[in-house]
Design an enzyme around this catalytic site. Structure first.
Site, PDB file in Angstrom:
ATOM      1  N   LYS A 206      43.001  43.886  30.045  1.00 32.88           N
ATOM      2  CA  LYS A 206      43.435  45.292  30.077  1.00 32.88           C
ATOM      3  C   LYS A 206      44.814  45.491  29.463  1.00 32.88           C
ATOM      4  O   LYS A 206      45.241  46.627  29.256  1.00 32.88           O
ATOM      5  CB  LYS A 206      43.537  45.767  31.530  1.00 32.88           C
ATOM      6  CG  LYS A 206      42.244  45.904  32.265  1.00 32.88           C
ATOM      7  CD  LYS A 206      42.534  46.551  33.623  1.00 32.88           C
ATOM      8  CE  LYS A 206      41.322  46.537  34.505  1.00 32.88           C
ATOM      9  NZ  LYS A 206      41.587  45.965  35.817  1.00 32.88           N
TER      10      LYS A 206
ATOM     11  N   HIS B  59      40.082  40.601  45.178  1.00 29.26           N
ATOM     12  CA  HIS B  59      41.123  41.612  45.374  1.00 29.26           C
ATOM     13  C   HIS B  59      40.905  42.162  46.786  1.00 29.26           C
ATOM     14  O   HIS B  59      39.796  42.622  47.096  1.00 29.26           O
ATOM     15  CB  HIS B  59      40.976  42.758  44.380  1.00 29.26           C
ATOM     16  CG  HIS B  59      41.483  42.459  43.003  1.00 29.26           C
ATOM     17  ND1 HIS B  59      40.835  41.617  42.136  1.00 29.26           N
ATOM     18  CD2 HIS B  59      42.592  42.900  42.353  1.00 29.26           C
ATOM     19  CE1 HIS B  59      41.524  41.556  41.004  1.00 29.26           C
ATOM     20  NE2 HIS B  59      42.594  42.325  41.103  1.00 29.26           N
TER      21      HIS B  59
ATOM     22  N   ASP C  59      49.796  39.925  38.082  1.00 26.29           N
ATOM     23  CA  ASP C  59      48.837  41.025  38.121  1.00 26.29           C
ATOM     24  C   ASP C  59      48.848  41.749  36.775  1.00 26.29           C
ATOM     25  O   ASP C  59      48.881  41.113  35.736  1.00 26.29           O
ATOM     26  CB  ASP C  59      49.125  41.962  39.300  1.00 26.29           C
ATOM     27  CG  ASP C  59      47.866  42.690  39.789  1.00 26.29           C
ATOM     28  OD1 ASP C  59      46.784  42.434  39.235  1.00 26.29           O
ATOM     29  OD2 ASP C  59      47.966  43.496  40.730  1.00 26.29           O
ATOM     30  N   ASN C  60      48.895  43.060  36.775  1.00 29.19           N
ATOM     31  CA  ASN C  60      48.717  43.818  35.533  1.00 29.19           C
ATOM     32  C   ASN C  60      49.985  43.860  34.691  1.00 29.19           C
ATOM     33  O   ASN C  60      51.089  43.806  35.226  1.00 29.19           O
ATOM     34  CB  ASN C  60      48.285  45.240  35.867  1.00 29.19           C
ATOM     35  CG  ASN C  60      46.999  45.262  36.657  1.00 29.19           C
ATOM     36  OD1 ASN C  60      47.008  44.960  37.846  1.00 29.19           O
ATOM     37  ND2 ASN C  60      45.912  45.574  36.008  1.00 29.19           N
TER      38      ASN C  60
ATOM     39  N   GLU D  23      44.384  46.228  49.221  1.00 29.78           N
ATOM     40  CA  GLU D  23      45.503  46.744  48.411  1.00 29.78           C
ATOM     41  C   GLU D  23      45.839  48.156  48.883  1.00 29.78           C
ATOM     42  O   GLU D  23      45.621  49.152  48.192  1.00 29.78           O
ATOM     43  CB  GLU D  23      45.118  46.729  46.923  1.00 29.78           C
ATOM     44  CG  GLU D  23      46.291  46.989  45.989  1.00 29.78           C
ATOM     45  CD  GLU D  23      45.892  46.932  44.522  1.00 29.78           C
ATOM     46  OE1 GLU D  23      44.714  46.644  44.229  1.00 29.78           O
ATOM     47  OE2 GLU D  23      46.761  47.183  43.671  1.00 29.78           O
TER      48      GLU D  23
ATOM     49  N   HIS E 284      45.492  40.289  34.480  1.00 37.26           N
ATOM     50  CA  HIS E 284      44.386  41.087  33.906  1.00 37.26           C
ATOM     51  C   HIS E 284      44.648  41.233  32.416  1.00 37.26           C
ATOM     52  O   HIS E 284      44.904  42.341  31.930  1.00 37.26           O
ATOM     53  CB  HIS E 284      44.336  42.474  34.546  1.00 37.26           C
ATOM     54  CG  HIS E 284      43.945  42.481  35.985  1.00 37.26           C
ATOM     55  ND1 HIS E 284      42.658  42.737  36.405  1.00 37.26           N
ATOM     56  CD2 HIS E 284      44.671  42.245  37.104  1.00 37.26           C
ATOM     57  CE1 HIS E 284      42.610  42.677  37.737  1.00 37.26           C
ATOM     58  NE2 HIS E 284      43.817  42.379  38.190  1.00 37.26           N
TER      59      HIS E 284
ATOM     60  N   HIS F 213      47.164  35.206  38.935  1.00 33.28           N
ATOM     61  CA  HIS F 213      46.417  36.472  39.001  1.00 33.28           C
ATOM     62  C   HIS F 213      46.941  37.422  37.925  1.00 33.28           C
ATOM     63  O   HIS F 213      48.057  37.938  38.032  1.00 33.28           O
ATOM     64  CB  HIS F 213      46.578  37.082  40.400  1.00 33.28           C
ATOM     65  CG  HIS F 213      45.793  38.336  40.622  1.00 33.28           C
ATOM     66  ND1 HIS F 213      44.929  38.502  41.687  1.00 33.28           N
ATOM     67  CD2 HIS F 213      45.747  39.497  39.930  1.00 33.28           C
ATOM     68  CE1 HIS F 213      44.387  39.704  41.639  1.00 33.28           C
ATOM     69  NE2 HIS F 213      44.873  40.335  40.575  1.00 33.28           N
TER      70      HIS F 213
HETATM   71 ZN   LIG Z   1      44.547  42.331  40.142  1.00 31.10          ZN
END
Ligand SMILES: [Zn+2]
Length: 481
Positions: free
Chosen positions: A98, A257, A359-360, A260, A95, A93
């Site tokens: 971005k 998602h 994630d990010n 959260e 991104h 997972h």
């Molecule tokens: Zn995410």
């Protein structure tokens, strides 16, 4: 003759240029080894082994021959002196579309709501060149750290989707064999009210070999009526039925998602599990975050875990980003007290496949990160108390994500007869590799050392340095307005 390994791996004598050799005296998580016969396992779940590599494949894994000065193998030998060896990592997972935008479009409050706002503002910078350069930079980072497969969520509104998906496809092809790249359409549950647009997106995903996704009960107000974006209380189940139907009609997997937040009312995972059963869905389903499980009563938690297991849902926890965003005071005054990660142990006990992922990275949702799965694994173990003993948890960053990504039986494993994609660490025990960064690791791909390190952030300065004050003053990115 020898191939020089990456400069930062100088602690290891150069690996022989022919790909046949023996990695001697390595500690490997026993749960990652397949086809080796009986190996002794210590209290941390580690086996002490020699790994023979022939023609780029693991030809044997045998008990370490450290008691004798020479291995029984006639091949050249690389003594790693007790260093740990993992299979290459799988990051389920991320991104990466971005990534590295945190300086030019800053999340001023550091909150989830602040991230959504500043992320939307960053869209003005997005060009093909901008997205391509940032995404590839992320792939280079992950590759150097020893990752061999990545799933990334992709912004999929009309304008960003038109830009991002072609770039994703180009990079997926370019990086094939180094990093297997998968893409998920990132959108919100409310979007599925417009069935025409939703079907168009599902078609786009199908055409690009992607995965359909949605954010469900996934804002700070997830589970409550005023979350009109991702909870959609009035028609949540109907919208989920639309998601599952569109996926089923096109034979697509799903990746959500979910939850959260720390709200007891937020039960997106339960609704997704029931929607999967209701729609007799047979594709793979991944649910990311699931933080609100930590706010459930023991009875409710047990019930949701069992329903997730019954629906064969894989849960991916994103602990570092959760620590950064959850329970943040937008005024910057209070210290967070409820920084929920999902209930990894309870899910695992119920038989749910639990993974850990990045994630990010360096964007509005997390201002740090380098797609280093050792960091994710270590932080996950510490935050989730997965360390007494660590035992099978290496599966959460290797074969479990590989399974749900459909990467085959050898990916994310040390398999006798399988490709020798390995990460060799100087640290000998978990207490060593999870204490120092291990940036001097040696990554072997097809049994050969990677001749590269992580890229320099300065490579991105033309695109991403807006707002950074250096000797030249405030720089402006070429993607800027
Ligand atoms: Zn995410």
């Amino acid at each position: 003759m020898s191939i020089p390994s990456a400069p930062w791996s100088s602690w290891l004598p150069n690996v022989p240029s022919g790909s046949d050799f023996v990695l001697r005296n390595a500690h490997v998580p026993a749960c990652c080894v397949h086809g080796a016969g009986d190996l002794a396992i210590d209290h941390d779940g580690l086996s002490f082994v020699d790994i023979e590599i022939r023609t780029g494949k693991v030809s044997s894994v045998t008990p370490a021959s450290s008691s004798s000065s020479i291995s029984s193998s006639t091949l050249p030998q690389v003594d790693v002196d007790g260093g740990m060896v993992f299979p290459t990592f799988v990051d389920l997972h991320t991104h990466i579309d971005k990534g590295h935008t945190c300086e030019r479009s800053r999340n001023q409050s550091g909150s989830l709501a602040g991230a959504d706002d500043s992320c939307a503002k960053d869209e003005r910078h997005w060009t093909k060149e901008d997205v391509y350069t940032r995404m590839e930079f992320s792939l280079k980072c992950a590759y150097a750290h020893g990752t061999s497969a990545i799933r990334t969520h992709l912004m999929s509104n009309a304008t960003q989707g038109a830009l991002v998906w072609p770039v994703f496809k180009e990079l997926r092809e370019k990086w094939k064999g180094r990093i297997e790249l998968q893409g998920v359409a990132l959108t919100i549950l409310r979007f599925f009210r417009d069935e025409t647009e939703a079907a168009k997106l599902a078609d786009l995903v199908k055409k690009n070999g992607g995965i359909l996704g949605a954010a469900v009960s996934c804002t700070d107000r997830g589970g409550y009526a005023d979350d009109v974006y991702t909870t959609c209380l009035d028609d949540m189940d109907a919208l989920l039925d639309t998601v599952f139907r569109l996926a089923k009609e096109r034979d697509l997997d799903l990746d959500f998602h979910v939850d959260e937040n720390g709200n007891e009312a937020s039960k997106g995972l339960l609704h997704i599990a029931r929607a999967s059963a209701r729609n007799a869905f047979t594709g793979r389903v991944v649910c990311g975050h699931c933080c609100s499980l930590a706010a459930q009563s023991p009875g409710e938690l047990h019930k949701i875990c069992l329903e997730a297991k019954k629906a064969n849902i894989t849960v991916v926890s994103l602990p570092i980003v959760n620590q950064w965003l959850q329970n943040r005071d937008v005024r910057g005054i209070s210290t967070p007290t409820r920084r929920g990660v999902t209930t990894m142990k309870e899910l695992d006990d119920a038989g749910v496949s639990v993974c850990l992922a990045s994630d990010n990275t360096r964007d509005q949702f997390y201002g740090y990160g380098d797609l280093d799965m050792l960091e994710i694994f270590g932080q996950g173990c510490k935050i989730g108390h997965l360390d007494r003993p660590i035992s099978h948890w290496p599966l959460s960053v290797t074969s479990r994500p590989a399974n749900v990504m459909g990467l085959g039986d050898a990916h994310g494993r040390v398999v006798v007869g399988g490709v020798a994609n390995l990460v060799v660490f100087r640290g000998r025990r978990y207490s060593e590799i999870l204490s120092r960064p291990q940036h001097d690791r040696l990554v072997l791909r097809d049994g050969r050392p990677l001749p590269c390190g992580v890229p320099d952030y300065r490579e991105l300065d033309d695109m991403c340095a807006n707002g950074m004050v250096g000797s030249g003053g405030v720089k402006r990115g070429r993607g800027g307005a």
